[in-house]
Write a protein that holds these residues in place. Structure first.
Motif: not given
Length: 209
Positions: A129-136, A139-141, A160-164
């Motif tokens: 979901g989008d909320a978890a993607l925003a958290l990831r 966290a990635r940063q 959009k899937e990996k947030g990279t």
């Protein structure tokens, strides 16, 4: 902080090599929500956010706080001195304000003083979901800025899937030299260039026409 007493089997490993979900819980009192003290609504703002940022950095990187260059001071353009963890917090906050605040709020709700806080955080980051993607994304940063001193360029397109992102933002030579990856792998700091990524693939401009 009790950095010499990591949880689980991490105590038998060399300093700075604890796994992500074995990072020790910080011994600081984190407020219930960013901007509030536990049991009250007294604003504490930046101080609480910085404490949460530092403790979640330990959880995400798996590197003990004493092994992070968190309190090494850097000289700002104004001539003032500021510890590196504050500089890193400001960089991530400026680039990903909403995502970072939500991640820190989640971290505080999980109660970093509990031994299972890091594993609970991992579970939240693993959701869909989008909320978890925003958290990831936030966290990635945090992981990138400590290990490499870089963050993803928020102006560039994201996977959009990996947030990279393919585009990175550096923090300057002084921060690059303190990137945690170098002592962790036992390597000297590699060469530094302020040219854009991929510059080596193009023929250099000759100074002699």
């Amino acid at each position: 902080m009790a950095d010499d007493q990591p949880l689980g089997t991490a105590q038998a490993r060399p300093s700075g090599t604890t796994y992500w979900n074995e990072a020790p819980a910080p011994d600081v009192e984190i407020p219930t929500r960013i901007g509030e003290t536990a049991g009250s609504t007294k604003p504490v703002g930046r101080e609480a956010s910085l404490r949460a940022f530092l403790s979640i950095s330990v959880a995400i990187t798996g590197v003990l706080e004493n092994d992070l260059p968190a309190r090494i001071e850097q000289t700002l353009p104004t001539g003032e001195k500021q510890p590196l963890y504050e500089i890193f917090y400001d960089r991530v906050r400026a680039a990903y304000p909403t995502e970072l605040v939500r991640l820190l709020q989640l971290w505080v709700r999980l109660d970093p003083s509990q031994p299972d806080a890091a594993s609970k955080l991992a579970a939240e980051l693993g959701k869909t979901g989008d909320a978890a993607l925003a958290l990831r994304l936030a966290a990635r940063q945090i992981a990138k800025i400590w290990f490499l001193s870089t963050i993803d360029d928020p102006q560039a397109s994201l996977d959009k899937e990996k947030g990279t992102s393919r585009s990175q933002l550096g923090g300057g030579l002084g921060q690059y030299q303190l990137a945690v990856i170098f002592p962790l792998i036992g390597a000297p700091v590699s060469g530094y260039s302020n040219l854009p990524h991929g510059y080596w693939s193009e023929q250099p401009v000759s100074f002699f026409k």
